[in-house]
Write a protein that holds these residues in place. Structure first.
Motif, PDB file in Angstrom:
ATOM      1  N   ASP A 224      20.086  36.944  90.129  1.00 47.82           N
ATOM      2  CA  ASP A 224      19.821  38.228  89.726  1.00 47.82           C
ATOM      3  C   ASP A 224      19.485  38.192  88.080  1.00 47.82           C
ATOM      4  O   ASP A 224      18.753  38.961  87.611  1.00 47.82           O
ATOM      5  CB  ASP A 224      20.865  39.293  90.162  1.00 47.82           C
ATOM      6  CG  ASP A 224      20.642  39.383  91.423  1.00 47.82           C
ATOM      7  OD1 ASP A 224      19.731  39.172  92.310  1.00 47.82           O
ATOM      8  OD2 ASP A 224      21.818  39.941  92.135  1.00 47.82           O
ATOM      9  N   LEU A 225      20.399  37.426  87.352  1.00 54.45           N
ATOM     10  CA  LEU A 225      20.278  37.303  86.102  1.00 54.45           C
ATOM     11  C   LEU A 225      19.053  36.610  85.436  1.00 54.45           C
ATOM     12  O   LEU A 225      18.467  36.939  84.466  1.00 54.45           O
ATOM     13  CB  LEU A 225      21.451  36.929  85.619  1.00 54.45           C
ATOM     14  CG  LEU A 225      21.469  36.685  83.868  1.00 54.45           C
ATOM     15  CD1 LEU A 225      21.883  38.028  83.217  1.00 54.45           C
ATOM     16  CD2 LEU A 225      23.050  35.986  83.636  1.00 54.45           C
ATOM     17  N   LEU A 226      18.828  35.759  86.114  1.00 53.08           N
ATOM     18  CA  LEU A 226      17.903  34.787  85.523  1.00 53.08           C
ATOM     19  C   LEU A 226      16.639  34.624  86.214  1.00 53.08           C
ATOM     20  O   LEU A 226      15.453  34.213  85.477  1.00 53.08           O
ATOM     21  CB  LEU A 226      18.485  33.201  85.556  1.00 53.08           C
ATOM     22  CG  LEU A 226      19.760  33.105  84.679  1.00 53.08           C
ATOM     23  CD1 LEU A 226      20.419  31.761  84.898  1.00 53.08           C
ATOM     24  CD2 LEU A 226      19.559  33.258  83.274  1.00 53.08           C
ATOM     25  N   ILE A 227      16.406  34.781  87.654  1.00 55.78           N
ATOM     26  CA  ILE A 227      15.170  34.528  88.067  1.00 55.78           C
ATOM     27  C   ILE A 227      14.349  35.770  88.761  1.00 55.78           C
ATOM     28  O   ILE A 227      15.230  36.523  89.276  1.00 55.78           O
ATOM     29  CB  ILE A 227      15.505  33.544  89.421  1.00 55.78           C
ATOM     30  CG1 ILE A 227      16.240  32.236  89.056  1.00 55.78           C
ATOM     31  CG2 ILE A 227      14.355  33.388  90.231  1.00 55.78           C
ATOM     32  CD1 ILE A 227      16.606  31.300  89.928  1.00 55.78           C
ATOM     33  N   GLU A 228      13.159  35.640  88.572  1.00 55.58           N
ATOM     34  CA  GLU A 228      12.214  36.650  89.174  1.00 55.58           C
ATOM     35  C   GLU A 228      11.622  36.249  90.364  1.00 55.58           C
ATOM     36  O   GLU A 228      11.959  36.916  91.403  1.00 55.58           O
ATOM     37  CB  GLU A 228      11.082  36.809  88.117  1.00 55.58           C
ATOM     38  CG  GLU A 228      10.341  38.101  88.619  1.00 55.58           C
ATOM     39  CD  GLU A 228      10.944  39.502  88.313  1.00 55.58           C
ATOM     40  OE1 GLU A 228      10.850  40.352  88.971  1.00 55.58           O
ATOM     41  OE2 GLU A 228      11.491  39.630  87.032  1.00 55.58           O
TER      42      GLU A 228
ATOM     43  N   ILE B 149       8.299  23.477  94.169  1.00 55.28           N
ATOM     44  CA  ILE B 149       8.848  24.622  93.940  1.00 55.28           C
ATOM     45  C   ILE B 149       8.256  24.994  92.523  1.00 55.28           C
ATOM     46  O   ILE B 149       8.292  24.266  91.642  1.00 55.28           O
ATOM     47  CB  ILE B 149      10.211  24.839  94.231  1.00 55.28           C
ATOM     48  CG1 ILE B 149      11.116  23.869  93.033  1.00 55.28           C
ATOM     49  CG2 ILE B 149      10.663  24.597  95.520  1.00 55.28           C
ATOM     50  CD1 ILE B 149      12.745  24.332  93.120  1.00 55.28           C
ATOM     51  N   GLY B 150       8.179  26.300  92.253  1.00 52.18           N
ATOM     52  CA  GLY B 150       7.970  26.844  90.812  1.00 52.18           C
ATOM     53  C   GLY B 150       8.789  28.108  90.598  1.00 52.18           C
ATOM     54  O   GLY B 150       9.061  28.990  91.622  1.00 52.18           O
ATOM     55  N   ILE B 151       9.481  28.224  89.476  1.00 47.07           N
ATOM     56  CA  ILE B 151      10.347  29.239  89.012  1.00 47.07           C
ATOM     57  C   ILE B 151       9.821  30.170  88.121  1.00 47.07           C
ATOM     58  O   ILE B 151       9.313  29.824  86.983  1.00 47.07           O
ATOM     59  CB  ILE B 151      11.811  28.601  88.904  1.00 47.07           C
ATOM     60  CG1 ILE B 151      12.414  27.694  89.892  1.00 47.07           C
ATOM     61  CG2 ILE B 151      12.775  29.935  88.283  1.00 47.07           C
ATOM     62  CD1 ILE B 151      13.684  27.160  89.729  1.00 47.07           C
ATOM     63  N   VAL B 152       9.865  31.402  88.443  1.00 43.08           N
ATOM     64  CA  VAL B 152       9.455  32.385  87.391  1.00 43.08           C
ATOM     65  C   VAL B 152      10.873  32.889  86.835  1.00 43.08           C
ATOM     66  O   VAL B 152      11.444  33.556  87.760  1.00 43.08           O
ATOM     67  CB  VAL B 152       8.545  33.470  87.821  1.00 43.08           C
ATOM     68  CG1 VAL B 152       8.081  34.471  86.860  1.00 43.08           C
ATOM     69  CG2 VAL B 152       7.394  32.988  88.566  1.00 43.08           C
TER      70      VAL B 152
END
Length: 508
Positions: A483-487, A497-500
């Motif tokens: 919740d703090l870091l990942i959209e 995988i790709g992280i926003v």
């Protein structure tokens, strides 16, 4: 020297369009004429904020929020409105800003038609006269809202009030009433016929896709009604769309309206009302579906109601998306939970049809990626400390200077009252004191703003350190971390995988 900044605020609601005196052009003219008569307008910077089509009953308006943020950043010296109702019709909120917020940031507030200038009413809103204007404006807005709502409800009961948008399967006739649309009514009939055989919504979506039938959104977009973004649909119907059609009573000729109610006057949030408060008018328009078929479908289609069902919580809830079609992936809760793209179930040839991502493996991969990102972006030796002592000392010094200057100005006035100095001498020295007070005020505001920026930077650095420790000490991915870091987390067919991230500024 810092420029004197004047903000002109203009608001026009939908109701105000009836009156020329309330037009944006008229407000603009009145405000600019007033500014040109102000001594402070010489070399001043004039900013304009316009909220067009917004109610004044609350402060959920984009430009007024932008203006308030600039006030809190000590970037606005004076706000001017045509009258109190332009700034707000809510007496409590409007009074709070004028009495508490604006004086705190040394922001002057002027309402032209109400002959109100906060510099002449230190710490209050002008007494009972202004208070009654607040209340009259607020109750006028509420009274208009209630009358409009009552008139609309009366039309609903008579079957005269109709939405501008017809449900899928219908269109507007020449007289403005609903009539079946030959192209889409046939699709609605097909959906009900398929459902009557006992097949579920997912199977119906596959059949619709197989026949190449556009989704309701795609059909409307093709006919110039761009209500939604349909770029991701690609002819794939969703089960929820099919279920909404199957339970919609309007297809048997009954008109259903008034299902939702706005929570507060002037607001946009609404809630679903109990069914007994809906307006249901039988035989209102031509039916597409026979009542017997409709009732058969309601009996055949299974409805699951599990009020005591335990809500599942997991770290990546609501954050996993398909890298091909950008739809949220569904988490299938089996012995070994996995993610899949339900949106592609009807299209066996789509790239994302084969996506199956192990939930536990995905969480582990995301945590490892966060730790690697941490090593690159956040060196462990960063201490995140800033010192505000010097700024605090300057603030204290300016506060003392202001207090001394005000005492000297008061003493000067007392000497004039006692006849110890002439009027010309008093005016000349008062002008000098006013200029010096303004100079110290501006310097104080600049130092205050600088202190605020330093505090914000200190908070950001402290926050970065909390993130460092949280990630470094984590043995498993948690909801708090995501919740703090990942959209979003995107999954692609090749298991890539790709992280926003949410926190680019914290990682800078």
């Amino acid at each position: 020297m810092q420029k004197y900044v004047i903000a002109l605020y203009i608001r026009l609601s939908l109701e105000d369009y009836k009156y020329d005196s309330m037009s944006i052009e008229n407000q603009h003219l009145v405000l600019n004429e007033f500014v040109s008569s102000m001594p402070e307008s010489t070399d001043a910077e004039v900013l304009e904020f316009i909220d067009n089509g917004y109610s004044g009953t609350n402060f959920e308006r984009p430009k007024v929020q932008e203006l308030i943020e600039l006030v809190r950043a000590n970037q606005i010296d004076c706000i001017i409105v045509k009258d109190f109702s332009r700034f707000g019709r809510n007496s409590i909120e409007t009074g709070y800003f004028i009495e508490r917020v604006f004086p705190l940031f040394h922001t002057r507030f002027i309402s032209i038609n109400d002959d109100f200038d906060s510099d002449q009413h230190k710490g209050d809103t002008g007494g009972m006269d202004v208070a009654f204007k607040y209340l009259i404006s607020e109750y006028y807005s509420r009274d208009m809202s209630m009358k409009t709502k009552s008139a609309k409800y009366a039309k609903m009961q008579r079957g005269e009030y109709q939405s501008k948008i017809c449900p899928y399967g219908y269109r507007k006739s020449a007289d403005g009433r609903m009539e079946p649309n030959p192209e889409t009514a046939a699709v609605v009939q097909l959906i009900f016929q398929l459902a009557a055989t006992g097949i579920g919504a997912a199977a119906i979506t596959r059949e619709l896709f197989k026949r190449g039938i556009p989704t309701p959104g795609e059909y409307k977009a093709a006919h110039g009604q761009q209500y939604h973004d349909v770029s991701r649909s690609r002819g794939r119907w969703s089960s929820s769309t099919v279920l909404h059609i199957l339970e919609d009573e309007r297809y048997i000729g009954s008109y259903v309206i008034g299902r939702r109610a706005v929570i507060e006057v002037g607001g946009t949030r609404s809630r679903m009302k109990d069914r007994d408060k809906w307006f249901i008018i039988p035989d209102h328009h031509p039916a597409i579906i026979e009542k017997e078929l409709f009732e058969k479908v309601q009996a055949v289609q299974r409805r699951f109601s599990l009020p005591t069902r335990k809500i599942r919580e997991y770290p990546l809830k609501g954050k996993v998306y398909c890298g091909c079609c950008d739809h949220a992936l569904s988490r299938i809760a089996q012995k070994k939970p996995f993610y899949m793209c339900r949106h592609s179930t009807a299209d066996v040839n789509s790239r994302c049809h084969t996506i199956r991502a192990d939930a536990a493996g995905l969480e582990e991969a995301v945590l490892i990626t966060l730790k690697k990102q941490l090593e690159i972006l956040l060196p462990a030796h960063e201490d995140g400390t800033l010192h505000l002592d010097a700024t605090a000392a300057k603030c204290s010094e300016y506060e003392k200077q202001l207090e001394d200057l005000r005492d000297q100005k008061q003493a000067l006035f007392e000497r004039y009252l006692l006849g110890q100095i002439e009027l010309d001498t008093y005016k000349s020295r008062k002008t000098d004191y006013d200029a010096e007070i303004r100079k110290v005020k501006n310097a104080y505001a600049a130092v205050t703003a600088q202190a605020k920026l330093k505090r914000e930077e200190q908070d950001r650095q402290s926050n970065r350190q909390e993130i460092v420790h949280s990630i470094a000490e984590a043995d498993a991915l948690t909801s708090e971390l995501t919740d703090l870091l990942i959209e979003k987390v995107y999954i692609f067919p090749d298991n890539r995988i790709g992280i926003v991230y949410k926190v680019h500024d914290r990682f800078e």
